[in-house]
Design a protein around this motif. Structure first.
Motif, PDB file in Angstrom:
ATOM      1  N   GLU A 275     -18.933 -33.564 -15.856  1.00 46.19           N
ATOM      2  CA  GLU A 275     -18.420 -34.760 -16.527  1.00 46.19           C
ATOM      3  C   GLU A 275     -18.415 -34.589 -18.045  1.00 46.19           C
ATOM      4  OE1 GLU A 275     -20.106 -36.479 -12.654  1.00 46.19           O
ATOM      5  OE2 GLU A 275     -20.551 -34.849 -14.015  1.00 46.19           O
ATOM      6  N   LEU A 276     -19.486 -33.974 -18.575  1.00 51.03           N
ATOM      7  CA  LEU A 276     -19.597 -33.794 -20.022  1.00 51.03           C
ATOM      8  C   LEU A 276     -18.447 -32.954 -20.569  1.00 51.03           C
ATOM      9  CD1 LEU A 276     -20.983 -33.892 -22.768  1.00 51.03           C
ATOM     10  CD2 LEU A 276     -22.437 -31.995 -22.046  1.00 51.03           C
ATOM     11  N   PHE A 277     -18.244 -31.782 -19.989  1.00 54.48           N
ATOM     12  CA  PHE A 277     -17.233 -30.878 -20.523  1.00 54.48           C
ATOM     13  C   PHE A 277     -15.816 -31.398 -20.291  1.00 54.48           C
ATOM     14  CE2 PHE A 277     -20.746 -28.085 -21.016  1.00 54.48           C
ATOM     15  CZ  PHE A 277     -20.366 -27.173 -21.988  1.00 54.48           C
ATOM     16  N   VAL A 278     -15.563 -31.986 -19.105  1.00 55.51           N
ATOM     17  CA  VAL A 278     -14.221 -32.518 -18.834  1.00 55.51           C
ATOM     18  C   VAL A 278     -13.924 -33.696 -19.759  1.00 55.51           C
ATOM     19  CG1 VAL A 278     -12.802 -33.723 -17.125  1.00 55.51           C
ATOM     20  CG2 VAL A 278     -14.094 -31.705 -16.458  1.00 55.51           C
ATOM     21  N   SER A 279     -14.895 -34.599 -19.970  1.00 56.44           N
ATOM     22  CA  SER A 279     -14.678 -35.751 -20.854  1.00 56.44           C
ATOM     23  C   SER A 279     -14.483 -35.304 -22.295  1.00 56.44           C
ATOM     24  CB  SER A 279     -15.869 -36.717 -20.769  1.00 56.44           C
ATOM     25  OG  SER A 279     -15.922 -37.340 -19.510  1.00 56.44           O
ATOM     26  N   LEU A 280     -15.313 -34.358 -22.738  1.00 56.76           N
ATOM     27  CA  LEU A 280     -15.228 -33.881 -24.116  1.00 56.76           C
ATOM     28  C   LEU A 280     -13.896 -33.188 -24.376  1.00 56.76           C
ATOM     29  CD1 LEU A 280     -16.919 -33.896 -26.657  1.00 56.76           C
ATOM     30  CD2 LEU A 280     -17.916 -31.703 -25.967  1.00 56.76           C
ATOM     31  N   VAL A 281     -13.495 -32.323 -23.462  1.00 56.73           N
ATOM     32  CA  VAL A 281     -12.219 -31.613 -23.609  1.00 56.73           C
ATOM     33  C   VAL A 281     -11.056 -32.597 -23.558  1.00 56.73           C
ATOM     34  CG1 VAL A 281     -10.664 -29.958 -22.506  1.00 56.73           C
ATOM     35  CG2 VAL A 281     -13.079 -29.404 -22.753  1.00 56.73           C
ATOM     36  N   SER A 282     -11.140 -33.603 -22.665  1.00 58.33           N
ATOM     37  CA  SER A 282     -10.082 -34.612 -22.566  1.00 58.33           C
ATOM     38  C   SER A 282      -9.915 -35.359 -23.877  1.00 58.33           C
ATOM     39  CB  SER A 282     -10.408 -35.619 -21.449  1.00 58.33           C
ATOM     40  OG  SER A 282     -10.434 -34.994 -20.189  1.00 58.33           O
ATOM     41  N   ALA A 283     -11.040 -35.766 -24.483  1.00 61.29           N
ATOM     42  CA  ALA A 283     -10.981 -36.500 -25.749  1.00 61.29           C
ATOM     43  C   ALA A 283     -10.402 -35.637 -26.860  1.00 61.29           C
ATOM     44  CB  ALA A 283     -12.375 -36.986 -26.128  1.00 61.29           C
ATOM     45  N   LEU A 284     -10.844 -34.387 -26.937  1.00 61.56           N
ATOM     46  CA  LEU A 284     -10.375 -33.489 -27.987  1.00 61.56           C
ATOM     47  C   LEU A 284      -8.899 -33.138 -27.833  1.00 61.56           C
ATOM     48  CD1 LEU A 284     -13.453 -31.080 -28.263  1.00 61.56           C
ATOM     49  CD2 LEU A 284     -12.794 -32.894 -29.857  1.00 61.56           C
ATOM     50  N   LYS A 285      -8.407 -33.188 -26.598  1.00 63.95           N
ATOM     51  CA  LYS A 285      -6.995 -32.877 -26.341  1.00 63.95           C
ATOM     52  C   LYS A 285      -6.107 -34.120 -26.427  1.00 63.95           C
ATOM     53  CE  LYS A 285      -7.417 -28.661 -23.590  1.00 63.95           C
ATOM     54  NZ  LYS A 285      -6.404 -27.879 -24.310  1.00 63.95           N
ATOM     55  N   GLY A 286      -6.695 -35.250 -26.832  1.00 68.90           N
ATOM     56  CA  GLY A 286      -5.905 -36.458 -27.022  1.00 68.90           C
ATOM     57  C   GLY A 286      -5.620 -37.246 -25.762  1.00 68.90           C
ATOM     58  N   THR A 287      -6.469 -37.094 -24.732  1.00 72.92           N
ATOM     59  CA  THR A 287      -6.307 -37.891 -23.509  1.00 72.92           C
ATOM     60  C   THR A 287      -7.595 -38.679 -23.257  1.00 72.92           C
ATOM     61  OG1 THR A 287      -7.014 -35.971 -22.188  1.00 72.92           O
ATOM     62  CG2 THR A 287      -4.650 -36.299 -22.456  1.00 72.92           C
ATOM     63  N   PRO A 288      -7.879 -39.683 -24.118  1.00 73.35           N
ATOM     64  CA  PRO A 288      -9.136 -40.434 -23.992  1.00 73.35           C
ATOM     65  C   PRO A 288      -9.269 -41.217 -22.698  1.00 73.35           C
ATOM     66  CG  PRO A 288      -7.651 -41.503 -25.544  1.00 73.35           C
ATOM     67  CD  PRO A 288      -7.064 -40.158 -25.243  1.00 73.35           C
ATOM     68  N   ASP A 289      -8.136 -41.678 -22.134  1.00 74.65           N
ATOM     69  CA  ASP A 289      -8.197 -42.434 -20.878  1.00 74.65           C
ATOM     70  C   ASP A 289      -8.788 -41.586 -19.759  1.00 74.65           C
ATOM     71  OD1 ASP A 289      -7.192 -44.669 -22.016  1.00 74.65           O
ATOM     72  OD2 ASP A 289      -5.169 -44.478 -21.222  1.00 74.65           O
ATOM     73  N   MET A 290      -8.468 -40.294 -19.775  1.00 76.95           N
ATOM     74  CA  MET A 290      -9.009 -39.404 -18.756  1.00 76.95           C
ATOM     75  C   MET A 290     -10.508 -39.206 -18.972  1.00 76.95           C
ATOM     76  SD  MET A 290      -7.568 -35.680 -17.524  1.00 76.95           S
ATOM     77  CE  MET A 290      -5.911 -36.332 -17.338  1.00 76.95           C
ATOM     78  N   ALA A 291     -10.937 -39.170 -20.239  1.00 81.94           N
ATOM     79  CA  ALA A 291     -12.364 -38.999 -20.551  1.00 81.94           C
ATOM     80  C   ALA A 291     -13.166 -40.202 -20.070  1.00 81.94           C
ATOM     81  CB  ALA A 291     -12.548 -38.804 -22.058  1.00 81.94           C
ATOM     82  N   VAL A 292     -12.708 -41.419 -20.407  1.00 74.05           N
ATOM     83  CA  VAL A 292     -13.412 -42.636 -20.004  1.00 74.05           C
ATOM     84  C   VAL A 292     -13.274 -42.850 -18.503  1.00 74.05           C
ATOM     85  CG1 VAL A 292     -13.599 -45.127 -20.330  1.00 74.05           C
ATOM     86  CG2 VAL A 292     -13.050 -43.663 -22.274  1.00 74.05           C
ATOM     87  N   GLY A 293     -12.074 -42.609 -17.979  1.00 74.66           N
ATOM     88  CA  GLY A 293     -11.845 -42.771 -16.541  1.00 74.66           C
ATOM     89  C   GLY A 293     -12.718 -41.845 -15.723  1.00 74.66           C
ATOM     90  N   ASN A 294     -12.967 -40.649 -16.251  1.00 75.81           N
ATOM     91  CA  ASN A 294     -13.834 -39.687 -15.583  1.00 75.81           C
ATOM     92  C   ASN A 294     -15.237 -40.259 -15.399  1.00 75.81           C
ATOM     93  OD1 ASN A 294     -15.118 -37.293 -14.677  1.00 75.81           O
ATOM     94  ND2 ASN A 294     -15.461 -36.624 -16.779  1.00 75.81           N
ATOM     95  N   VAL A 295     -15.802 -40.855 -16.453  1.00 74.06           N
ATOM     96  CA  VAL A 295     -17.156 -41.409 -16.394  1.00 74.06           C
ATOM     97  C   VAL A 295     -17.202 -42.667 -15.532  1.00 74.06           C
ATOM     98  CG1 VAL A 295     -18.940 -42.577 -17.761  1.00 74.06           C
ATOM     99  CG2 VAL A 295     -17.970 -40.408 -18.556  1.00 74.06           C
ATOM    100  N   VAL A 296     -16.276 -43.593 -15.772  1.00 72.62           N
ATOM    101  CA  VAL A 296     -16.249 -44.842 -14.997  1.00 72.62           C
ATOM    102  C   VAL A 296     -16.019 -44.543 -13.517  1.00 72.62           C
ATOM    103  CG1 VAL A 296     -15.008 -47.021 -14.621  1.00 72.62           C
ATOM    104  CG2 VAL A 296     -15.472 -46.233 -16.952  1.00 72.62           C
ATOM    105  N   GLY A 297     -15.066 -43.657 -13.228  1.00 72.17           N
ATOM    106  CA  GLY A 297     -14.779 -43.304 -11.839  1.00 72.17           C
ATOM    107  C   GLY A 297     -15.923 -42.567 -11.176  1.00 72.17           C
ATOM    108  N   SER A 298     -16.575 -41.658 -11.929  1.00 75.60           N
ATOM    109  CA  SER A 298     -17.709 -40.909 -11.379  1.00 75.60           C
ATOM    110  C   SER A 298     -18.874 -41.842 -11.045  1.00 75.60           C
ATOM    111  CB  SER A 298     -18.182 -39.842 -12.377  1.00 75.60           C
ATOM    112  OG  SER A 298     -17.238 -38.811 -12.506  1.00 75.60           O
ATOM    113  N   ASN A 299     -19.164 -42.785 -11.948  1.00 74.94           N
ATOM    114  CA  ASN A 299     -20.273 -43.710 -11.711  1.00 74.94           C
ATOM    115  C   ASN A 299     -20.010 -44.618 -10.514  1.00 74.94           C
ATOM    116  OD1 ASN A 299     -21.415 -42.559 -13.955  1.00 74.94           O
ATOM    117  ND2 ASN A 299     -21.923 -44.485 -14.943  1.00 74.94           N
ATOM    118  N   THR A 300     -18.767 -45.084 -10.386  1.00 78.27           N
ATOM    119  CA  THR A 300     -18.405 -45.917  -9.233  1.00 78.27           C
ATOM    120  C   THR A 300     -18.519 -45.122  -7.947  1.00 78.27           C
ATOM    121  OG1 THR A 300     -16.859 -47.185 -10.616  1.00 78.27           O
ATOM    122  CG2 THR A 300     -16.597 -47.364  -8.225  1.00 78.27           C
TER     123      THR A 300
END
Length: 310
Positions: free
Chosen positions: A53-78
């Protein structure tokens, strides 16, 4: 499209293998430095299961896809709270310790509430990230203090000591696999989302969250089958706290997140899912099979709603 799907699978595999190598190598190095087993478990191993989750979210944010970064955490927790706890409880009723019910799960609920409040303006800035990281520091400080109290009563385990060079090599290989796999996974998932006309937020809530939650799913179900319910529930709840406070905190601090594809409903489902686990835990400190089935059904209904809203 087929090639991109293959890249997604390869990316997930690299992330999972990388997390495993990194965790094993770091644990071996910590043992050589005589770090107590309980500390290793609460820090390195716990962080290791959240490394995807850390690396996928971080890479998503740095690549300009913040929705994927936040969605990754919210979806993973659910997924962690509903599908993984649900499946583990259906395999074998899960006995929850009093400390988990009184400390760990409430902290996970609190972290979910904090994230919802900070994200009300659909933006997580650097100060929001610092607040989340401060919450993580408080959680880890308290957890380590409690662990040290019980360390005196714990029996020292003798473990095989691996060569420090081999351990260091495993850490480097693990990090490399995490970085390359995360990049490959995010790029391919973004391409598929664009081709299908699906928002990056939904991709993050489903495909990305499912891929990065595989370590928690495997660990919890196997632990439940072996009757080690404390490990199963601890793994899930600990991962949820790591995901929100450490991962989103670090990601937002490095690269502020503008949230567009994640709705209040998605955040609310995440909060309700962990609150349900907390509620079920109060009944004889056990999550029964039928309660696990309700959690799984709830997750499937949510998944159906996500897909039908496309």
């Amino acid at each position: 499209m087929l090639l991109e799907v293959i890249f997604i699978v390869v990316g997930v595999a690299m992330v999972l293998v990388g997390a495993d190598r990194l965790t094993e190598g770091a644990s071996a190095l910590a043992r050589r430095m005589d770090v107590p087993e309980i500390i290793i478990g609460l820090t390195i191993v716990a962080a290791g299961t959240s490394a995807p989750e850390l690396f996928v979210s971080l890479v998503s944010a740095l690549k300009g896809t913040p929705d994927m970064a936040v969605g990754n955490v919210v979806g993973s927790n659910t997924m962690n709270a509903m599908l993984i706890v649900g499946c583990a409880a259906m395999v074998a009723p899960m006995t929850i310790s009093r400390s988990t019910v009184k400390k760990d799960i409430p902290f996970s609920v609190g972290a979910s509430v904090l994230l919802m409040l900070l994200a009300l303006n659909n933006f997580l800035g650097r100060w929001d990230g610092i607040v989340l990281l401060a919450g993580f520091a408080i959680f880890m400080t308290y957890t380590l203090m409690q662990a040290k109290k019980g360390q005196a009563e714990a029996t020292e385990q003798k473990t095989e000591r691996r060569s420090p060079w081999l351990s260091a090599a495993m850490v480097v290989i693990g990090l490399a696999a995490l970085v390359v796999g995360s990049n490959l996974f995010v790029d391919s998932a973004s391409t598929v989302a664009a081709a299908l006309g699906i928002s990056e937020g939904v991709i993050g809530l489903t495909v990305v969250a499912g891929g990065t939650s595989l370590p928690e799913l495997a660990t919890s179900v196997v632990a439940a089958r072996k009757g080690q319910s404390a490990i199963a529930i601890g793994n899930v709840i600990g991962s949820n706290v790591f995901n929100i406070l450490m991962i989103l905190g670090l990601t937002a601090t490095i690269s502020p997140l503008q949230i567009e594809g994640i709705t209040t409903i998605d955040m609310a489902v995440m909060l309700v899912s962990v609150a349900l686990v907390w509620f079920f835990s109060f009944t004889k400190f056990t999550v029964e099979r039928w309660e696990g089935a309700l959690l799984v059904i709830g997750y499937l209904v949510y998944l159906w709603w996500l897909i039908s809203s496309l």
